[in-house]
Design a protein around this motif. Structure first.
Motif, PDB file in Angstrom:
ATOM      1  N   ASP A 142      -6.629  -5.433  19.275  1.00 43.34           N
ATOM      2  CA  ASP A 142      -7.560  -4.568  19.996  1.00 43.34           C
ATOM      3  C   ASP A 142      -9.017  -4.895  19.624  1.00 43.34           C
ATOM      4  O   ASP A 142      -9.909  -4.919  20.487  1.00 43.34           O
ATOM      5  CB  ASP A 142      -7.236  -3.114  19.675  1.00 43.34           C
ATOM      6  N   LYS A 143      -9.254  -5.159  18.344  1.00 38.68           N
ATOM      7  CA  LYS A 143     -10.603  -5.540  17.914  1.00 38.68           C
ATOM      8  C   LYS A 143     -11.019  -6.866  18.529  1.00 38.68           C
ATOM      9  O   LYS A 143     -12.173  -7.038  18.935  1.00 38.68           O
ATOM     10  CB  LYS A 143     -10.651  -5.619  16.384  1.00 38.68           C
ATOM     11  N   LEU A 145      -9.955  -8.038  21.336  1.00 39.68           N
ATOM     12  CA  LEU A 145     -10.217  -7.800  22.753  1.00 39.68           C
ATOM     13  C   LEU A 145     -11.618  -7.200  22.945  1.00 39.68           C
ATOM     14  O   LEU A 145     -12.352  -7.586  23.870  1.00 39.68           O
ATOM     15  CB  LEU A 145      -9.151  -6.855  23.316  1.00 39.68           C
ATOM     16  N   GLN A 146     -11.994  -6.270  22.091  1.00 43.35           N
ATOM     17  CA  GLN A 146     -13.315  -5.643  22.197  1.00 43.35           C
ATOM     18  C   GLN A 146     -14.442  -6.632  21.927  1.00 43.35           C
ATOM     19  O   GLN A 146     -15.531  -6.522  22.515  1.00 43.35           O
ATOM     20  CB  GLN A 146     -13.420  -4.465  21.216  1.00 43.35           C
ATOM     21  N   SER A 147     -14.177  -7.608  21.052  1.00 45.84           N
ATOM     22  CA  SER A 147     -15.217  -8.593  20.729  1.00 45.84           C
ATOM     23  C   SER A 147     -15.211  -9.788  21.664  1.00 45.84           C
ATOM     24  O   SER A 147     -16.054 -10.681  21.531  1.00 45.84           O
ATOM     25  CB  SER A 147     -15.039  -9.078  19.286  1.00 45.84           C
TER      26      SER A 147
END
Length: 361
Positions: A142-143, A145-147
């Motif tokens: 998830d991190k 994907l956010q970055s």
């Protein structure tokens, strides 16, 4: 490990241990109740047989038919006293026989389910470890994907894996909770069966000994006698004390003893037939354990090879930081955890099966 999940798992293990403890307590209570019953019966019999008997007689004198007298007194029988003592020894042997038979029956009935349950409990713990790793990798994905270093597809794939693993985890916990197995005694079955035969023979010998005591007796008799009518000759008309020793012997005692011995041999023949049936169950259990042990031992090298291959691949990617490398490391880490679980469970089964199978050889 999240607090709620950890608490639930600890509660499951405590519940499992509580069920096993209750089952063990139930088995001990069954043995104690039966032993108390036979011992109480023996105590009652011994109390009666070791007591002193009183007697009285009103009638003609044996030595002077014209003289009527009253006789009162007490007697103590050696044979009956010994029969009371024998009843206590027989009760102890009967209690021992029941306890040994119950242990063998419990092992034959619950030996394999007990192994399955231990493996299932360990599987729950291992599945929880895999779930923890999946949750960590989902957070990392998830991190990424956010970055902008990850894809939604990677995140969804991991979540799908977690859902499948969570379903297996819940199913495994449910199975463990729904199949309580009593604690199985660790015994050598062949030795236990031999001890059952030995105790049966000892018990029957004691019962035969008790029966043979009926064929003879030595009694001490004492009391007072007083003439009440008739003409005593050179005898006081007052109360006169007397003491005597009496004995009896049945001339068929030897034949009776031989027939009791024949009955013992018949009993042991019957016991061997019963143990043969039990031995067949034991043999079936041993074959089943041996087959499962062979399967696990044959499968273990392949599982170790897969685990080693995944570990090498993970080490190769450890220092790489590209999006593709991070995605691959995430998948390999999850696969490595699952491979480690399979190896752990296989080794546990090999250990448990070896211990239980070896002790029955």
């Amino acid at each position: 490990m999240p607090f709620k999940v950890k608490y639930a798992f600890v509660f499951l293990l405590l519940g499992t241990l509580n069920v096993a403890a209750n089952a063990q307590t139930s088995a001990d209570a069954e043995k104690q109740a039966y032993c108390q019953y036979v011992q109480d019966q023996a105590d009652a019999e011994r109390t009666l047989d070791t007591g002193v008997e009183g007697f009285g007689r009103l009638g003609q004198s044996d030595s002077n038919p014209s003289l009527k007298q009253v006789v009162v007194g007490v007697s103590k029988s050696l044979s009956r006293h010994l029969r009371g003592v024998s009843a206590t020894r027989a009760a102890q042997l009967e209690c021992e026989l029941y306890s040994r038979t119950l242990n063998v029956d419990r092992f034959v009935k619950y030996g394999m389910p007990s192994i399955d349950r231990q493996v299932a409990i360990q599987q729950v713990a291992d599945l929880k470890d895999v779930l923890d790793i999946l949750n960590e990798e989902i957070m990392s994905a998830d991190k990424r994907l956010q970055s902008g270093n990850g894809t939604l597809s990677d995140l969804l794939t991991l979540r799908q894996q977690r859902d499948r693993m969570a379903a297996q985890y819940v199913a495994a916990k449910t199975e463990v909770a729904s199949q309580p197995i009593p604690e199985v005694p660790h015994i050598d079955l062949k030795q236990a069966i031999a001890q059952i035969d030995e105790t049966t023979l000892d018990l029957q010998d004691e019962l035969n000994h008790k029966q043979k005591l009926q064929a003879w007796d030595v009694s001490l008799v004492g009391g007072m006698q007083k003439p009440i009518s008739g003409t005593p000759v050179n005898t006081s008309t007052g109360y006169q004390p007397f003491v005597s020793v009496t004995f009896t012997y049945n001339f068929n005692a030897a034949s009776y003893g031989r027939k009791l011995d024949n009955a013992t041999r018949s009993l042991m023949t019957m016991r061997h037939q019963l143990n043969d049936e039990l031995a067949q169950k034991v043999d079936g259990l041993q074959r089943s354990m041996a087959d499962r042990l062979a399967v696990q031992q044959e499968n273990l090298p392949q599982l170790l090879g897969e685990q080693s291959q995944l570990s090498d691949e993970y080490e190769r990617l450890r220092t790489l930081a590209s999006p593709e490398a991070l995605r691959m490391k995430s998948q390999i880490r999850v696969s490595l955890a699952m491979a480690a679980m399979k190896v752990h469970l296989a080794r546990l089964q090999i250990t448990l099966l070896s211990q239980n199978y070896a002790q029955d050889q």
